[in-house]
Write an enzyme that holds these catalytic residues in place. Structure first.
Site, short mmCIF file in Angstrom:
data_model
loop_
_atom_site.label_atom_id
_atom_site.label_comp_id
_atom_site.label_asym_id
_atom_site.label_seq_id
_atom_site.Cartn_x
_atom_site.Cartn_y
_atom_site.Cartn_z
N GLU A 27 -6.67 -3.76 5.31
CA GLU A 27 -6.52 -3.22 3.95
C GLU A 27 -6.68 -4.40 3.01
O GLU A 27 -5.71 -5.10 2.71
CB GLU A 27 -5.15 -2.57 3.76
CG GLU A 27 -5.07 -1.86 2.42
CD GLU A 27 -3.67 -1.59 1.92
OE1 GLU A 27 -3.51 -0.73 1.05
OE2 GLU A 27 -2.72 -2.26 2.37
N ASP A 77 -1.93 -3.31 7.41
CA ASP A 77 -1.43 -2.95 6.09
C ASP A 77 -1.24 -4.18 5.20
O ASP A 77 -0.66 -5.19 5.64
CB ASP A 77 -0.08 -2.24 6.27
CG ASP A 77 0.53 -1.81 4.97
OD1 ASP A 77 -0.08 -0.96 4.31
OD2 ASP A 77 1.60 -2.34 4.60
C1 BGC Z 1 0.12 0.92 1.98
C2 BGC Z 1 1.03 1.60 1.03
C3 BGC Z 1 2.39 0.96 1.19
C4 BGC Z 1 2.31 -0.57 1.01
C5 BGC Z 1 3.54 -1.25 1.48
C6 BGC Z 1 0.08 -0.47 1.42
O1 BGC Z 1 -0.88 -1.09 1.05
O2 BGC Z 1 -1.16 1.49 2.05
O3 BGC Z 1 1.11 2.97 1.23
O4 BGC Z 1 3.26 1.49 0.24
O5 BGC Z 1 1.26 -1.11 1.75
O6 BGC Z 1 3.60 -1.21 2.87
#
Ligand code: BGC
Length: 609
Positions: free
Chosen positions: A320, A258
């Site tokens: 991500e 993440d």
């Molecule tokens: C997740 C989000 C989240 C954020 C903070 C992101 O990129 O996909 O849903 O709110 O990280 O953890």
């Protein structure tokens, strides 16, 4: 796109027109120009290179115990469906114990299961039954921050001298009398002190929160209940790697990391340049050069890759990674070293940012970014994605309002017919629309509450999965589901679409079956065709010896388009093509490659004879 715009401002500055120019420039690191290239077919059968990874938001997929919230046993119940669809792995959004301020992205224990989603035994069952269905389990690991209720933070926040005092990003701040403070800093005064700089939280307000017990501020990129860990402290890295090891031992196939570009911050805590104007939360727009994608992160990722590689069975690291361009994306693979993530997400193809008033469905832009990710990442494996739990669903972003189903088929065609690993999000396969709350009092996502009405939050893309036209869409036996069932469920649901040959769901299933069975689609190279055509994106998947190449053409315009697919220069000699799949029945089963008539928004996949 709302989430994208806040998290990845710096990442998304490459406009479509700039992208188009880059295609013809000399490329870095000896990479081959897209104009010349047939990407080398991969003979490596590593599972994730051909995978379809399906994201599940656990609250919203299937409720097995009637509390109105989805859970792990619900996912297990749906493994037959996932297997039939053609899913190789599911990425489950965080199911760890959490106060649920950010619906699981605020983790309070990395080595347990939140009771509202089930037990550790339920997770064991899901992993084991997933294996029996050839569906691997990928967990979502939140590395950048923990919950403010995590034991680590409670300890860290208690004093300046405890053993975890340096596990988070703490700072004294500045006396409010300091000269040169920004007005923004001055708004956040506590006990005569203000934050050390102008950094803004992605979710609104200053990124610094005051803790009286320490008389210091801590940094939080996201909500204040999500304090950032201090990744410069080796003890943090060790604790996080140990937690990952816990799950690897239990048999998970890997992790989706993440917000991973945000692990490090500038040590000098310099102010970020203001770009002018205010964002939806009313904060200054900043160029996030000191809090996003800092080079130090790559050391952590290399060590993490080495740690994960010690486990058998091709465990995978997915990132991500909202990044500004493909050159930056390549760094996340480790460039020519291939020693970082196997699959950082390419967010340039699936989340284009068109100029105001223009359509994001633009053949030239897709051609550009698909070519780049085929040619500028040192032969690594691209990962394409058009949907996730943070952004308006692709069906709503790309539709012209009239040809929604055809356009959704076209997006799926791109997703599954390039060489890339494919990632999608529950409900995309049936065309579930984004259903944004109409009233502020119905909003669950905190950014929708603080940002209303400019920012309505992410509830719209997180509504319960629509399985049947029956009560609660087959999601739950409880009429009080955590988010309401959208009205669209009567028509848009798995059961109804399974029985409709022309449905989006059947298009997905056929595409996925073809991608597995057809040698060119499974392991062939890719060459872009008709590179000057503004409306039709076309390419050929070259074939291993003994198999037929496959051409793919998608018409991204509202007009019929006639194309000639010129294969000279690709070494392919065929002149005609036999239709394998088309979203418009008017396309002849066998067509001459010199005269292919594509109705508006049609997708066509054909085998070269
Ligand atoms: C997740 C989000 C989240 C954020 C903070 C992101 O990129 O996909 O849903 O709110 O990280 O953890």
């Amino acid at each position: 796109m709302r989430f994208l715009s806040s998290l990845a401002v710096a990442a998304c500055l490459v406009s479509a027109s700039l992208g188009a120019q880059i295609a013809h420039k000399a490329l870095p690191n000896g990479a081959v120009s897209p104009d010349k290239l047939a990407a080398t077919p991969s003979h490596d059968e590593t599972w994730w290179k051909h995978a379809f990874v399906y994201e599940i938001y656990p609250r919203s997929f299937q409720d097995s115990n009637g509390d109105g919230i989805g859970d792990l046993n619900g996912i297990t119940q749906r493994l037959d469906y996932l297997q039939k669809l053609g899913v190789d792995a599911i990425w489950i959004a965080p199911m760890f114990p959490s106060p649920q301020v950010d619906f699981g992205y605020d983790v309070s224990d990395y080595v347990a299961v939140d009771p509202q989603y089930g037990t550790m035994a339920d997770m064991g069952k899901l992993i084991a039954q997933g294996k029996a269905h050839n569906v691997r389990i990928v967990l979502d690991f939140v590395l950048n921050h923990t919950s403010d209720k995590h034991q680590w933070f409670l300890e860290s926040a208690a004093s300046r001298t405890n053993p975890k005092a340096d596990w988070y990003v703490w700072n004294d701040g500045l006396p409010v009398s300091t000269s040169g403070l920004t007005d923004y800093q001055k708004k956040y005064e506590h006990e005569g002190m203000v934050p050390p700089n102008n950094w803004v939280s992605v979710f609104g307000g200053s990124a610094w929160e005051w803790v009286p017990a320490r008389k210091q501020f801590y940094y939080h990129k996201f909500y204040k209940q999500q304090p950032d860990l201090n990744w410069r402290n080796p003890a943090v890295e060790k604790a996080m790697f140990d937690s990952m090891g816990f799950w690897l031992d239990k048999g998970v196939a890997g992790f989706r990391l993440d917000a991973v570009p945000t692990l490090f911050e500038d040590t000098k805590l310099r102010n970020e340049p203001e770009k002018g104007g205010l964002n939806a939360q009313g904060d200054p727009n900043l160029n996030t050069i000191y809090t996003d994608n800092l080079p130090e992160v790559h050391g952590v990722i290399r060590r993490m890759r080495a740690m994960v590689s010690k486990y058998p069975g091709d465990r995978v690291l997915i990132g991500e990674t909202y990044l500004p361009n493909t050159v930056e994306l390549d760094k996340w693979y480790g460039g020519a070293q291939h020693n970082e993530l196997q699959l950082p997400m390419d967010m340039l193809v699936g989340f284009p940012r068109p100029k105001k008033g223009t359509s994001p469905l633009n053949a030239a832009v897709f051609r550009q970014y698909i070519s780049e990710v085929e040619t500028q990442i040192h032969g690594s494996q691209p990962l394409l994605v058009f949907d996730n739990h943070d952004n308006v669903r692709s069906i709503d972003r790309f539709t012209d309002g009239k040809h929604t189903n055809q356009i959704a088929k076209l997006i799926a065609t791109m997703l599954f017919t390039t060489r890339a690993t494919a990632m999608s999000y529950y409900g995309a396969e049936i065309g579930m629309p984004t259903t944004t709350p109409a009233r502020k009092e119905d909003v669950k996502d905190p950014i929708g509450i603080t940002g209303w009405p400019k920012e309505k939050g992410r509830d719209g893309e997180r509504t319960p999965m629509q399985w049947t036209p029956g009560p609660q869409a087959g999601f739950s036996t409880n009429s009080n589901t955590w988010l309401p069932i959208p009205k669209s469920y009567k028509k848009i649901n798995v059961q109804t679409e399974t029985g409709a040959p022309d449905s989006l769901l059947n298009w997905y299933m056929q595409l996925l079956a073809l991608r597995r069975s057809n040698a060119a689609l499974h392991e062939g190279g890719i060459v872009m065709l008709n590179k000057d055509n503004a409306d039709v994106l076309s390419y050929v998947r070259t074939a291993p010896a003994g198999s037929a190449p496959v051409v793919i053409a998608v018409n991204m315009s509202a007009q019929p388009r006639t194309i000639t697919l010129d294969l000279s220069g690709t070494g392919i000699t065929g002149q005609t093509a036999k239709t394998l799949m088309t979203s418009d029945p008017s396309l002849q089963p066998v067509t001459s490659l010199t005269n292919v008539v594509l109705p508006p928004y049609t997708s066509w996949i054909a085998s070269v004879q």
